[in-house]
Design an enzyme around this catalytic site. Structure first.
Site, PDB file in Angstrom:
ATOM      1  N   ARG A 176       1.040  -0.912   0.303  1.00  0.00           N
ATOM      2  CA  ARG A 176       0.148  -0.216  -0.060  1.00  0.00           C
ATOM      3  C   ARG A 176       0.545   1.095   0.527  1.00  0.00           C
ATOM      4  NH1 ARG A 176      -3.082  -0.751   5.800  1.00  0.00           N
ATOM      5  NH2 ARG A 176      -2.590   1.806   5.904  1.00  0.00           N
ATOM      6  N   ARG A 180       6.895   5.982  -6.531  1.00  0.00           N
ATOM      7  CA  ARG A 180       7.383   6.691  -7.720  1.00  0.00           C
ATOM      8  C   ARG A 180       7.997   7.284  -7.792  1.00  0.00           C
ATOM      9  NH1 ARG A 180       4.104  10.455  -3.384  1.00  0.00           N
ATOM     10  NH2 ARG A 180       2.092   9.575  -3.836  1.00  0.00           N
ATOM     11  N   ARG A 253      -3.147  -5.434  17.016  1.00  0.00           N
ATOM     12  CA  ARG A 253      -1.863  -4.528  17.783  1.00  0.00           C
ATOM     13  C   ARG A 253      -2.667  -3.637  18.449  1.00  0.00           C
ATOM     14  NH1 ARG A 253       2.542  -6.348  18.594  1.00  0.00           N
ATOM     15  NH2 ARG A 253       3.575  -4.606  17.789  1.00  0.00           N
ATOM     16  N   ARG A 284       6.744   6.499  15.962  1.00  0.00           N
ATOM     17  CA  ARG A 284       6.675   7.674  14.945  1.00  0.00           C
ATOM     18  C   ARG A 284       6.369   9.278  16.366  1.00  0.00           C
ATOM     19  NH1 ARG A 284       1.629   7.765  11.154  1.00  0.00           N
ATOM     20  NH2 ARG A 284      -0.079   7.185  12.956  1.00  0.00           N
ATOM     21  N   GLU A 309       4.209   7.294  19.700  1.00  0.00           N
ATOM     22  CA  GLU A 309       3.857   6.201  19.391  1.00  0.00           C
ATOM     23  C   GLU A 309       4.563   4.912  19.554  1.00  0.00           C
ATOM     24  OE1 GLU A 309       1.285   6.071  15.846  1.00  0.00           O
ATOM     25  OE2 GLU A 309       0.681   7.822  16.078  1.00  0.00           O
ATOM     26  N   TYR A 357      -9.153  -3.650   9.010  1.00  0.00           N
ATOM     27  CA  TYR A 357      -8.236  -2.648   8.810  1.00  0.00           C
ATOM     28  C   TYR A 357      -8.728  -1.806   7.682  1.00  0.00           C
ATOM     29  CZ  TYR A 357      -5.762   2.039   8.929  1.00  0.00           C
ATOM     30  OH  TYR A 357      -5.427   3.062   9.315  1.00  0.00           O
ATOM     31  N   ASP A 359      -9.627   2.726   6.278  1.00  0.00           N
ATOM     32  CA  ASP A 359      -9.985   4.392   6.301  1.00  0.00           C
ATOM     33  C   ASP A 359     -10.820   4.732   6.696  1.00  0.00           C
ATOM     34  OD1 ASP A 359      -6.606   3.885   6.299  1.00  0.00           O
ATOM     35  OD2 ASP A 359      -6.488   4.152   4.031  1.00  0.00           O
TER      36      ASP A 359
HETATM   37  P1  FAD Z   1     -14.654   3.348  15.088  1.00  0.00           P
HETATM   38  O1  FAD Z   1     -14.172   4.542  15.080  1.00  0.00           O
HETATM   39  O2  FAD Z   1     -13.600   1.955  16.603  1.00  0.00           O
HETATM   40  O3  FAD Z   1     -16.126   3.366  16.227  1.00  0.00           O
HETATM   41  C1  FAD Z   1     -16.600   1.990  17.209  1.00  0.00           C
HETATM   42  C2  FAD Z   1     -16.610   2.770  18.527  1.00  0.00           C
HETATM   43  O4  FAD Z   1     -17.964   1.638  19.120  1.00  0.00           O
HETATM   44  C3  FAD Z   1     -15.955   2.727  19.663  1.00  0.00           C
HETATM   45  O5  FAD Z   1     -16.490   4.522  19.621  1.00  0.00           O
HETATM   46  C4  FAD Z   1     -16.485   2.049  20.387  1.00  0.00           C
HETATM   47  O6  FAD Z   1     -16.455   2.419  21.842  1.00  0.00           O
HETATM   48  C5  FAD Z   1     -17.971   1.526  19.791  1.00  0.00           C
HETATM   49  N1  FAD Z   1     -18.033   0.531  20.813  1.00  0.00           N
HETATM   50  C6  FAD Z   1     -17.116  -0.500  20.796  1.00  0.00           C
HETATM   51  N2  FAD Z   1     -18.054  -1.769  21.414  1.00  0.00           N
HETATM   52  C7  FAD Z   1     -19.055  -0.970  21.968  1.00  0.00           C
HETATM   53  C8  FAD Z   1     -20.214  -1.565  23.086  1.00  0.00           C
HETATM   54  N3  FAD Z   1     -20.240  -2.676  23.526  1.00  0.00           N
HETATM   55  N4  FAD Z   1     -20.485  -0.487  23.710  1.00  0.00           N
HETATM   56  C9  FAD Z   1     -21.464   0.660  23.270  1.00  0.00           C
HETATM   57  N5  FAD Z   1     -19.814   0.761  21.978  1.00  0.00           N
HETATM   58  C10 FAD Z   1     -18.976   0.427  21.415  1.00  0.00           C
HETATM   59  N6  FAD Z   1      -8.340   6.005   8.626  1.00  0.00           N
HETATM   60  C11 FAD Z   1      -7.517   6.802   7.896  1.00  0.00           C
HETATM   61  O7  FAD Z   1      -8.214   7.237   6.604  1.00  0.00           O
HETATM   62  N7  FAD Z   1      -6.734   8.330   7.785  1.00  0.00           N
HETATM   63  C12 FAD Z   1      -6.197   7.363   8.989  1.00  0.00           C
HETATM   64  O8  FAD Z   1      -4.874   8.755   9.119  1.00  0.00           O
HETATM   65  C13 FAD Z   1      -6.292   6.539  10.077  1.00  0.00           C
HETATM   66  N8  FAD Z   1      -5.652   6.720  11.129  1.00  0.00           N
HETATM   67  C14 FAD Z   1      -5.703   5.441  11.500  1.00  0.00           C
HETATM   68  C15 FAD Z   1      -4.731   5.572  13.257  1.00  0.00           C
HETATM   69  C16 FAD Z   1      -4.828   4.195  13.508  1.00  0.00           C
HETATM   70  C17 FAD Z   1      -3.971   4.078  15.271  1.00  0.00           C
HETATM   71  C18 FAD Z   1      -6.186   3.395  13.557  1.00  0.00           C
HETATM   72  C19 FAD Z   1      -6.815   2.474  14.641  1.00  0.00           C
HETATM   73  C20 FAD Z   1      -7.205   3.843  12.648  1.00  0.00           C
HETATM   74  C21 FAD Z   1      -6.379   4.873  12.021  1.00  0.00           C
HETATM   75  N9  FAD Z   1      -7.318   5.309  10.528  1.00  0.00           N
HETATM   76  C22 FAD Z   1      -6.930   6.490   9.804  1.00  0.00           C
HETATM   77  C23 FAD Z   1      -8.936   4.329  10.679  1.00  0.00           C
HETATM   78  C24 FAD Z   1     -10.012   5.119  11.180  1.00  0.00           C
HETATM   79  O9  FAD Z   1      -9.634   5.061  12.393  1.00  0.00           O
HETATM   80  C25 FAD Z   1     -11.385   3.580  10.887  1.00  0.00           C
HETATM   81  O10 FAD Z   1     -11.915   3.725  10.013  1.00  0.00           O
HETATM   82  C26 FAD Z   1     -12.253   4.347  11.607  1.00  0.00           C
HETATM   83  O11 FAD Z   1     -12.816   4.640  13.025  1.00  0.00           O
HETATM   84  C27 FAD Z   1     -13.710   3.946  11.443  1.00  0.00           C
HETATM   85  O12 FAD Z   1     -15.121   4.007  12.012  1.00  0.00           O
HETATM   86  P2  FAD Z   1     -15.463   2.755  13.171  1.00  0.00           P
HETATM   87  O13 FAD Z   1     -17.322   3.394  13.382  1.00  0.00           O
HETATM   88  O14 FAD Z   1     -16.111   1.546  12.523  1.00  0.00           O
HETATM   89  O15 FAD Z   1     -15.050   2.137  14.090  1.00  0.00           O
HETATM   90  N1  UDP Z   2       6.365   0.856   6.322  1.00  0.00           N
HETATM   91  C1  UDP Z   2       7.683   1.197   6.641  1.00  0.00           C
HETATM   92  N2  UDP Z   2       8.235   2.613   6.275  1.00  0.00           N
HETATM   93  C2  UDP Z   2       7.507   3.661   7.360  1.00  0.00           C
HETATM   94  C3  UDP Z   2       6.937   3.653   6.502  1.00  0.00           C
HETATM   95  C4  UDP Z   2       5.709   2.025   6.800  1.00  0.00           C
HETATM   96  O1  UDP Z   2       8.160   0.331   6.643  1.00  0.00           O
HETATM   97  O2  UDP Z   2       8.192   4.740   7.758  1.00  0.00           O
HETATM   98  C5  UDP Z   2       5.653  -0.175   6.339  1.00  0.00           C
HETATM   99  C6  UDP Z   2       5.132  -0.708   7.173  1.00  0.00           C
HETATM  100  O3  UDP Z   2       4.935  -1.903   7.066  1.00  0.00           O
HETATM  101  C7  UDP Z   2       3.583  -0.493   7.592  1.00  0.00           C
HETATM  102  C8  UDP Z   2       3.321  -0.650   5.671  1.00  0.00           C
HETATM  103  O4  UDP Z   2       4.365   0.068   4.980  1.00  0.00           O
HETATM  104  O5  UDP Z   2       2.651  -1.641   8.125  1.00  0.00           O
HETATM  105  C9  UDP Z   2       1.586   0.475   6.299  1.00  0.00           C
HETATM  106  O6  UDP Z   2       2.499   1.619   6.193  1.00  0.00           O
HETATM  107  P1  UDP Z   2       1.806   2.756   6.548  1.00  0.00           P
HETATM  108  O7  UDP Z   2       1.459   4.277   6.889  1.00  0.00           O
HETATM  109  O8  UDP Z   2       0.410   3.086   5.308  1.00  0.00           O
HETATM  110  O9  UDP Z   2       0.880   2.045   7.838  1.00  0.00           O
HETATM  111  P2  UDP Z   2      -0.194   2.683   8.841  1.00  0.00           P
HETATM  112  O10 UDP Z   2       0.648   2.996  10.043  1.00  0.00           O
HETATM  113  O11 UDP Z   2      -1.190   3.959   8.122  1.00  0.00           O
HETATM  114  O12 UDP Z   2      -1.197   2.000   9.459  1.00  0.00           O
END
Ligand code: FAD
Ligand code: UDP
Length: 375
Positions: A176, A180, A253, A284, A309, A357, A359
């Site tokens: 992913r 480039r 994780r 990070r 993180e 996973y 976005d």
């Molecule tokens: P969530 O946002 O997890 O919402 C689920 C909700 O359900 C939570 O509030 C939880 O408390 C609630 N819940 C669970 N169980 C119960 C229960 N029993 N009773 C009541 N409530 C409950 N996406 C991007 O596009 N760009 C990014 O840069 C990006 N960065 C990310 C970084 C991290 C560390 C993570 C983990 C994800 C990232 N994502 C990113 C993905 C993004 O977070 C998700 O796509 C989005 O939040 C999913 O929405 P959701 O509603 O499915 O889940």
């Molecule tokens: N990755 C890496 N070096 C970096 C950034 C990312 O090797 O500096 C790898 C790592 O395995 C990661 C994957 O590329 O799981 C995808 O990166 P991305 O930033 O999309 O992951 P996210 O943090 O959003 O899960």
């Protein structure tokens, strides 16, 4: 007591977007969340006037114009573009892998020189594979970018992030990342990218305007009573928990955030700096103000907030973040998924219920299409 058309368990982007659509269509709904606030993982906390991404940095990006228009009609987005920088033992490299990275790594000036360098480095693994598909992340990375980039920018970072050797991780994780042969540090290929002006909480507020909500409300603490409140449940929590972990627990994780306020206006000059060597224990450092202030405006606030993180194995009680992509978990998820077909009044959606996973933009897309399908 009010009876609702929908009880939505989870106020993340899936639940909130679905609620918005059904509310607009004149249906009644109650959104509950077990956390003390709404918004799921996009929730931000204000510190020193800065929106701190409490559950991990969130950068919105999409190629889907309909989704982009949908969110921008609720809250206009800014022009933030993600340009992460990698720090390997003090050497700085641009990401994703592009002409700037190749210049910094090898001093090459042209795409032709860079391609020749990669071709030379990938030859060993290419010969070993003899045209067959790479079977793990290490082989895939060596085939894509060669040994130098793999060793300095991928191997140790990935092993910190996933807690497993690259030889035991699936190849698709690395596919992913863009590669480039132009001077372009934009991390994403999507044409639309940004952060809601005023922060993600505003987006959630707009989605849930006029809708009944309850925070600190765990579905499982009150399952029978909550189920009786509505005709249909939209469940966005962990799927294994819904079925009382009867086949066992799915693995994740997780990330531990060490957040600190610093007495300096500009700590690292960028929102995201990846530490790609083993000797730095975190993956990070996020400097939150850079998501929403640009150029000289960074200096208007004399303070800054950073989060380091630390990627760790998930234990019950921690936040489940990244599904673990291995055969055991895929098979376990399939067993839970097969139970959902028998549910007459429950629909499942979102990253936890689908153990996938996603976005943000695809999550919104899926919530919109589920609403469209059932309305
Ligand atoms: P969530 O946002 O997890 O919402 C689920 C909700 O359900 C939570 O509030 C939880 O408390 C609630 N819940 C669970 N169980 C119960 C229960 N029993 N009773 C009541 N409530 C409950 N996406 C991007 O596009 N760009 C990014 O840069 C990006 N960065 C990310 C970084 C991290 C560390 C993570 C983990 C994800 C990232 N994502 C990113 C993905 C993004 O977070 C998700 O796509 C989005 O939040 C999913 O929405 P959701 O509603 O499915 O889940
Ligand atoms: N990755 C890496 N070096 C970096 C950034 C990312 O090797 O500096 C790898 C790592 O395995 C990661 C994957 O590329 O799981 C995808 O990166 P991305 O930033 O999309 O992951 P996210 O943090 O959003 O899960």
């Amino acid at each position: 007591m009010t009876h609702y058309d929908y009880l939505i368990v989870g106020s993340g982007l899936f639940g909130a977007t679905f609620a918005y659509k059904v509310h607009q269509a004149g249906k009644s709904c109650l959104v509950i969340d077990k956390r003390p606030q709404l918004g799921g993982n996009v929730y931000c906390e204000q510190t020193e006037g800065i929106n701190v991404h409490k559950y991990g940095a969130h950068i919105f990006h999409t190629s889907n114009k309909a989704v982009w228009d949908f969110v921008n009609a609720l809250v206009p987005f800014n022009r933030y573009t993600n340009y992460p920088v990698a720090n390997y033992h003090g050497e700085l490299y641009n990401l994703p892998f592009n002409m700037n990275t190749f210049y910094q790594m090898w001093g090459v000036h042209t795409p032709e020189e860079a391609q020749a360098k990669i071709a030379e480095q990938r030859a060993v693994v290419a010969a070993k594979l003899e045209g067959s598909e790479p079977c793990n992340l290490e082989e895939q990375a060596l085939l894509l970018v060669g040994r130098d980039i793999y060793e300095k920018l991928i191997k140790e970072y990935t092993e910190k992030q996933w807690g497993r050797p690259c030889t035991e991780l699936p190849a698709f994780i690395i596919r992913r990342l863009p590669l480039r042969f132009v001077f372009d540090n934009n991390y994403f290929n999507d044409p639309y990218q940004g952060i809601p002006i005023g922060g993600y909480n505003l987006l959630i507020e707009r989605l849930l305007e006029g809708i009944d909500t309850r925070i600190n409300s765990d579905f499982f603490a009150n399952r029978a009573e909550l189920t009786a409140l509505a005709d249909t449940i939209i469940y966005t929590g962990p799927i294994d928990q819904f079925y009382d972990y009867r086949f066992g627990k799915l693995q994740y994780r997780t990330v531990r955030f060490e957040t600190e306020t610093l007495n300096t206006p500009n700590y690292q000059g960028n929102a995201v700096v990846n530490y790609t060597s083993h000797d730095v224990p975190y993956t990070r450092v996020i400097e939150h103000k850079h998501f929403e202030s640009f150029g000289q405006s960074v200096y208007e606030n004399p303070r800054t907030v950073i989060s380091r993180e630390y990627s760790t194995e998930w234990q019950p009680g921690m936040e489940p973040y990244y599904p673990v992509n291995d055969d055991r978990n895929a098979a376990l998820y399939a067993k839970y998924k097969s139970l959902t077909d028998a549910e007459l009044h429950v629909l499942f959606g979102g990253r936890l219920a689908e153990y996938k996973y996603y976005d943000m933009a695809p999550i919104i897309e899926q919530a919109l299409s589920l609403a469209q399908r059932i309305l």
